[in-house]
Design a protein around this motif. Structure first.
Motif, PDB file in Angstrom:
ATOM      1  N   PRO A 195      50.475  79.256  55.777  1.00  0.00           N
ATOM      2  CA  PRO A 195      51.105  79.058  54.467  1.00  0.00           C
ATOM      3  C   PRO A 195      50.102  78.970  53.333  1.00  0.00           C
ATOM      4  O   PRO A 195      50.385  79.374  52.202  1.00  0.00           O
ATOM      5  CB  PRO A 195      51.881  77.746  54.633  1.00  0.00           C
ATOM      6  N   ALA A 236      60.068  72.816  61.408  1.00  0.00           N
ATOM      7  CA  ALA A 236      60.281  73.954  60.512  1.00  0.00           C
ATOM      8  C   ALA A 236      61.386  73.733  59.482  1.00  0.00           C
ATOM      9  O   ALA A 236      61.538  74.543  58.574  1.00  0.00           O
ATOM     10  CB  ALA A 236      60.597  75.204  61.335  1.00  0.00           C
ATOM     11  N   TYR A 266      54.343  81.070  61.694  1.00  0.00           N
ATOM     12  CA  TYR A 266      54.602  80.083  60.648  1.00  0.00           C
ATOM     13  C   TYR A 266      54.421  80.641  59.239  1.00  0.00           C
ATOM     14  O   TYR A 266      54.941  80.071  58.278  1.00  0.00           O
ATOM     15  CB  TYR A 266      53.746  78.839  60.878  1.00  0.00           C
ATOM     16  N   LYS A 311      62.902  73.388  51.123  1.00  0.00           N
ATOM     17  CA  LYS A 311      61.852  73.705  50.155  1.00  0.00           C
ATOM     18  C   LYS A 311      62.313  73.631  48.704  1.00  0.00           C
ATOM     19  O   LYS A 311      61.763  72.881  47.896  1.00  0.00           O
ATOM     20  CB  LYS A 311      61.263  75.090  50.452  1.00  0.00           C
ATOM     21  N   ALA A 355      53.197  71.430  54.285  1.00  0.00           N
ATOM     22  CA  ALA A 355      53.806  72.140  55.412  1.00  0.00           C
ATOM     23  C   ALA A 355      52.770  72.392  56.496  1.00  0.00           C
ATOM     24  O   ALA A 355      53.040  72.248  57.696  1.00  0.00           O
ATOM     25  CB  ALA A 355      54.412  73.458  54.939  1.00  0.00           C
ATOM     26  N   THR A 389      63.842  81.011  52.064  1.00  0.00           N
ATOM     27  CA  THR A 389      63.724  81.390  50.651  1.00  0.00           C
ATOM     28  C   THR A 389      63.577  82.899  50.500  1.00  0.00           C
ATOM     29  O   THR A 389      64.029  83.469  49.509  1.00  0.00           O
ATOM     30  CB  THR A 389      62.526  80.678  49.996  1.00  0.00           C
ATOM     31  N   PHE A 425      58.178  79.254  57.660  1.00  0.00           N
ATOM     32  CA  PHE A 425      58.262  78.308  56.552  1.00  0.00           C
ATOM     33  C   PHE A 425      58.895  78.922  55.301  1.00  0.00           C
ATOM     34  O   PHE A 425      59.366  78.200  54.426  1.00  0.00           O
ATOM     35  CB  PHE A 425      56.868  77.783  56.194  1.00  0.00           C
ATOM     36  N   TYR A 426      58.899  80.254  55.218  1.00  0.00           N
ATOM     37  CA  TYR A 426      59.369  80.903  53.989  1.00  0.00           C
ATOM     38  C   TYR A 426      60.577  81.805  54.222  1.00  0.00           C
ATOM     39  O   TYR A 426      61.090  82.394  53.274  1.00  0.00           O
ATOM     40  CB  TYR A 426      58.225  81.721  53.370  1.00  0.00           C
ATOM     41  N   GLY A 471      61.248  74.239  55.646  1.00  0.00           N
ATOM     42  CA  GLY A 471      61.509  75.511  54.977  1.00  0.00           C
ATOM     43  C   GLY A 471      62.885  75.551  54.335  1.00  0.00           C
ATOM     44  O   GLY A 471      63.066  76.147  53.261  1.00  0.00           O
TER      45      GLY A 471
END
Length: 453
Positions: free
Chosen positions: A394, A42, A267, A48, A66, A275, A271-272, A45
């Motif tokens: 994603p 992970a 996920y 990124k 990803a 951000t 993953f985000y 992320g």
């Protein structure tokens, strides 16, 4: 059978003390392994923004890279777990961790899309079998009435990976330029090589079965082995016995669908999340954002401790799991739809708590009716098909944001799939996959039935 008989005659206090001793010996190390596994899959992320800026990789390519991890992961889960069932956890967990650590470190040299895709795919291949291997390994050491609690503690790994790993990853990103390396290169190198080092340690630390554990007395080996053996006999009498029978079992396929939806929620957020938090704070991803990103995982840590313990105490699994996952879906939806950064962060705390705490409850269902080689193959298949949710999430999130021209659309879609997963959990009763009665008094050495009406 002698072991089972001995276990049945043993006082419950002896079994409880032995379970506590096994837990104290194995769980901290397994937890360390999971922290590194989750962080290495992970941490992309965290990288990124800087990674994309330095390599020129766009959002769609990043989402594909990803997620492609989970393609390699899914393809090799079942064979990997069958190998572990045959050769033992010591050698196979060492192999898994050493190879995935090397490949994760190699991500420091992913300067174009093709290299990014290849390394992410190979990282999935290398890590395949780790998680279902641990779930299978726990069934060798812990009887059913303790399993949700133990799995809940193992699931501390994901929150801890972000509580400690979020600031650590942020600090490594802030090393930008040190030693001629970029910040994201430092992050991949340090965290990947740490996993390889722990993999070597695993070979010397883990024992394959209770009978091999020199740190248990003969009496303790007998009582824990007997309790697990009696449980295995019950599973063989009521569930599929072979790999093919397990993989084609309708109940198992239904569980695969549920786990797929759970992993989409995990996920699609993981993953985000860095951000997303950076956007809420109006700052770039770094140490400060890493600290704030750790807050939802502190809530997840508390939930992973409290909810499985409540489930073990009451013996109720299905409704508790459904409500926990529904709370995660609601949290994802609210985080996308409010303007207040504080409310959005609180919603992310609920989301993370829900989709982490539901998973140890979920795993009591397949481990409740699968035993032996059927468990090795079946648990791996649930995890591998479920892991495809990590590939889909994603990509569908990016598609929804583009199709509806809204940054919130992807999260709303993920909230919907999460709520669907909660409804499917409620439907488990119709398949005969209802919780074991983990609460209440237990006959000494007895194994609780896994199939209730």
């Amino acid at each position: 059978m002698a072991q089972t008989a001995s276990s049945a005659a043993a006082p419950p206090a002896l079994l409880d003390r032995t379970v506590a001793k096994v837990q104290a010996r194995l769980l901290p190390f397994l937890l360390l392994m999971y922290v590194l596994a989750f962080l290495d899959r992970a941490n992309i992320g965290f990288a990124k923004k800087a990674f994309q800026a330095d390599t020129g990789i766009g959002d769609a390519a990043f989402a594909l890279g990803a997620g492609i991890f989970f393609i390699g992961y899914a393809l090799f889960e079942v064979p990997s777990n069958l190998i572990m069932h045959r050769v033992g956890a010591r050698a196979w967990m060492c192999r898994i961790m050493v190879t995935w650590g090397i490949l994760s470190a190699a991500m420091a040299f992913a300067h174009d899309e093709a290299t990014f895709y290849v390394l992410r795919f190979l990282l999935g291949v290398a890590e395949a079998g780790f998680f279902p291997g641990v779930i299978l390994y726990l069934t060798y050491w812990f009887p059913a009435n303790a399993r949700a609690r133990v799995m809940g503690m193992f699931y501390f790994g994901a929150p801890i990976a972000f509580i400690l790993g979020s600031p650590a990853s942020g600090l490594l990103l802030d090393l930008h330029g040190a030693g001629g390396l970029l910040g994201w290169q430092w992050m991949f190198l340090v965290e990947g090589l740490a996993a390889s080092a722990v993999g070597v340690w695993a070979y010397w630390y883990l024992d394959n079965r209770p009978g091999e554990a020199r740190w248990l007395s003969a009496e303790e080996k007998t009582v824990i082995s007997g309790a697990v053996a009696a449980e295995e006999a019950h599973k063989h009498a009521h569930g599929p016995r072979g790999v093919l029978a397990a993989l084609s079992n309708p109940r198992l396929l239904y569980l695969c669908a549920i786990y797929f939806l759970i992993q989409m929620s995990v996920y699609g957020v993981v993953f985000y999340l860095p951000t997303q938090v950076a956007g809420l704070l109006g700052k770039k991803v770094g140490f400060e954002v890493g600290l704030v990103t750790a807050i939802p995982w502190i809530c997840a840590l508390a939930a992973a401790y409290l909810i499985p313990r409540h489930s073990d105490r009451t013996g109720e699994r299905r409704v508790t799991a459904a409500l926990t996952l529904a709370a995660a879906g609601a949290g994802i939806a609210v985080s996308a739809g409010v303007a207040s950064p504080l409310v959005a962060l609180m919603a992310l705390c609920v989301a993370a708590a829900g989709f982490i705490a539901v998973q140890p409850l979920f795993w009591t269902f397949p481990t409740g009716f699968l035993g032996g080689v059927a468990a090795a193959g079946g648990i791996a298949m649930v995890n591998s098909l479920g892991a495809l949710g990590g590939f889909v999430a994603p990509n569908v999130k990016t598609w929804a944001e583009s199709a509806f021209a809204s940054p919130a659309a992807g999260l709303y879609l993920l909230a919907g799939t999460t709520l669907l997963g909660a409804l499917l959990i409620l439907g488990l009763k119709g398949l005969g996959l209802v919780e074991a009665s983990a609460g209440g008094k237990r006959p000494s050495g007895a194994v609780l039935p896994q199939h209730q009406s």
